[in-house]
Motif scaffolding. Structure first.
Motif, PDB file in Angstrom:
ATOM      1  N   TYR A  36       0.835  -1.180   0.000  1.00 37.39           N
ATOM      2  CA  TYR A  36       0.000   0.000   0.000  1.00 37.39           C
ATOM      3  C   TYR A  36       0.878   1.240   0.000  1.00 37.39           C
ATOM      4  CZ  TYR A  36      -4.188  -2.677   1.176  1.00 37.39           C
ATOM      5  OH  TYR A  36      -5.231  -3.539   1.153  1.00 37.39           O
ATOM      6  N   GLN A  38       0.697   5.440   1.067  1.00 40.75           N
ATOM      7  CA  GLN A  38      -0.068   6.444   1.800  1.00 40.75           C
ATOM      8  C   GLN A  38       0.573   7.812   1.682  1.00 40.75           C
ATOM      9  OE1 GLN A  38      -0.408   5.981   6.080  1.00 40.75           O
ATOM     10  NE2 GLN A  38      -2.341   7.097   6.114  1.00 40.75           N
ATOM     11  N   GLY A  43      -5.847   8.174   3.451  1.00 38.11           N
ATOM     12  CA  GLY A  43      -5.752   6.773   3.816  1.00 38.11           C
ATOM     13  C   GLY A  43      -4.862   6.023   2.852  1.00 38.11           C
ATOM     14  N   PRO A  44      -4.306   4.881   3.260  1.00 38.20           N
ATOM     15  CA  PRO A  44      -3.488   4.075   2.348  1.00 38.20           C
ATOM     16  C   PRO A  44      -4.300   3.612   1.146  1.00 38.20           C
ATOM     17  CG  PRO A  44      -3.244   3.324   4.618  1.00 38.20           C
ATOM     18  CD  PRO A  44      -4.390   4.289   4.604  1.00 38.20           C
ATOM     19  N   PHE A  46      -4.191   0.730  -2.195  1.00 40.04           N
ATOM     20  CA  PHE A  46      -3.589  -0.483  -2.747  1.00 40.04           C
ATOM     21  C   PHE A  46      -2.769  -0.151  -3.984  1.00 40.04           C
ATOM     22  CE2 PHE A  46      -3.481  -4.881  -4.042  1.00 40.04           C
ATOM     23  CZ  PHE A  46      -3.584  -4.848  -5.428  1.00 40.04           C
ATOM     24  N   TYR A  87       3.650   0.529   2.727  1.00 40.67           N
ATOM     25  CA  TYR A  87       3.421  -0.551   3.678  1.00 40.67           C
ATOM     26  C   TYR A  87       3.414  -1.895   2.959  1.00 40.67           C
ATOM     27  CZ  TYR A  87       1.622   3.053   6.838  1.00 40.67           C
ATOM     28  OH  TYR A  87       1.472   4.163   7.635  1.00 40.67           O
ATOM     29  N   ALA A 100      -8.884 -10.519   8.837  1.00 41.28           N
ATOM     30  CA  ALA A 100      -8.367  -9.204   9.186  1.00 41.28           C
ATOM     31  C   ALA A 100      -7.345  -9.293  10.298  1.00 41.28           C
ATOM     32  CB  ALA A 100      -9.500  -8.279   9.590  1.00 41.28           C
ATOM     33  N   ASN A 101      -7.453 -10.263  11.191  1.00 35.13           N
ATOM     34  CA  ASN A 101      -6.491 -10.382  12.275  1.00 35.13           C
ATOM     35  C   ASN A 101      -5.117 -10.759  11.769  1.00 35.13           C
ATOM     36  OD1 ASN A 101      -7.980  -9.660  14.500  1.00 35.13           O
ATOM     37  ND2 ASN A 101      -8.901 -11.659  14.681  1.00 35.13           N
ATOM     38  N   LEU A 103      -3.675  -9.328   9.236  1.00 36.83           N
ATOM     39  CA  LEU A 103      -3.104  -8.197   8.522  1.00 36.83           C
ATOM     40  C   LEU A 103      -2.388  -7.268   9.484  1.00 36.83           C
ATOM     41  CD1 LEU A 103      -6.008  -7.429   6.092  1.00 36.83           C
ATOM     42  CD2 LEU A 103      -3.906  -8.660   5.636  1.00 36.83           C
ATOM     43  N   PHE A 105      -0.049  -3.867   9.475  1.00 36.07           N
ATOM     44  CA  PHE A 105       0.476  -2.770   8.671  1.00 36.07           C
ATOM     45  C   PHE A 105       1.875  -2.361   9.097  1.00 36.07           C
ATOM     46  CE2 PHE A 105      -2.371  -0.938   5.532  1.00 36.07           C
ATOM     47  CZ  PHE A 105      -3.549  -1.606   5.780  1.00 36.07           C
ATOM     48  N   GLY A 106       2.167  -2.402  10.338  1.00 39.89           N
ATOM     49  CA  GLY A 106       3.475  -1.937  10.786  1.00 39.89           C
ATOM     50  C   GLY A 106       3.631  -0.445  10.581  1.00 39.89           C
ATOM     51  N   THR A 107       4.876   0.014  10.579  1.00 37.66           N
ATOM     52  CA  THR A 107       5.153   1.448  10.470  1.00 37.66           C
ATOM     53  C   THR A 107       5.461   1.867   9.042  1.00 37.66           C
ATOM     54  OG1 THR A 107       7.461   1.063  11.016  1.00 37.66           O
ATOM     55  CG2 THR A 107       5.991   1.625  12.832  1.00 37.66           C
TER      56      THR A 107
END
Lengths: 115, 113
Positions: A36, A38, A43-44, A46, A87, A100-101, A103, A105-107
């Motif tokens: 992704y 951003q 918002g990010p 795809f 990301y 979803a759990n 996924l 994103f991290g920093t």
């Protein structure tokens, strides 16, 4: 939970090719790799997704080695407008309702393109 | 063009207030998500929903609740706002079964004073 590791930041001059590598040592068989982008105050969005080998679209290329424990996002000939946070995500975003759990994103990697 | 719309771009609320953040998507997506984004911490999942009236906790649900009474709308509720909830809040939706990612809204920057 397949987490990812990316460099915190990168700088590049306009017109250069930029490669951002992501490590995902615990990737599962059903996981896809998704990137992704951003921009500030947005918002990010795809940009590319792959499972193995190489994927290319109008924006970027994604290289995935055979062991799939890492991936590299390649941006050809960057411009100032490519300055953003990128990301790398790993997860099964298919039919699993709890997907979803998986996924994380991290920093992300903050790419700064310099004139 | 598909859209996820967040009701406010900027909000300023007082400590202790009840705060509602609204998110609407026009894509008939099953899954909807609320994230918060803070400098140095990236995006963190608060709650998600995979169907009307269904909800699941994410990584940081404490201090938040959610409501999904209609498929297109997913609300994030701060029952009693605190200063540590000052953040950028991002809503996203996803079509189940589509291996193609999320669509995000533009975000709501909430400041709690």
């Amino acid at each position: 939970l397949a987490k990812t590791t990316q460099p915190i930041s990168m700088d590049s001059y306009e017109g250069q090719e930029v490669n951002i590598t992501c490590s995902h040592n615990n990737i599962a068989t059903n996981d896809y790799i998704t990137w992704y982008q951003q921009f500030p105050s947005q918002g990010p969005r795809f940009i590319i997704q792959g499972y193995k080998t190489k994927v290319t679209n109008e924006v970027a290329s994604l290289f995935i080695p055979a062991d799939r424990k890492s991936s590299t996002l390649s941006l050809p000939r960057v411009s100032l407008s490519d300055t953003a946070v990128y990301y790398c995500l790993v997860g099964d975003m298919g039919y699993d309702q709890t997907g979803a759990n998986n996924l994380f994103f991290g920093t992300g990697t903050r790419l700064t393109v310099i004139p | 063009d598909v859209k996820v719309t967040q009701s406010s771009r900027y909000l300023v609320k007082r400590t202790g207030e009840k705060v509602f953040l609204e998110c609407v998507q026009d894509m008939d997506h099953e899954n909807m998500f609320w994230y918060r984004q803070d400098p140095g911490l990236g995006l963190r999942l608060i709650y998600f929903s995979y169907d009307v009236k269904m909800k699941e906790k994410g990584d940081i649900p404490e201090g938040y609740s959610v409501s999904r009474e209609k498929k297109e709308r997913f609300s994030l509720i701060l029952e009693s706002a605190s200063t540590n909830q000052t953040s950028m809040y991002l809503c996203a939706s996803q079509f189940t079964g589509l291996i193609a990612g999320y669509t995000f809204g533009s975000g709501t920057r909430l400041t709690v004073v």
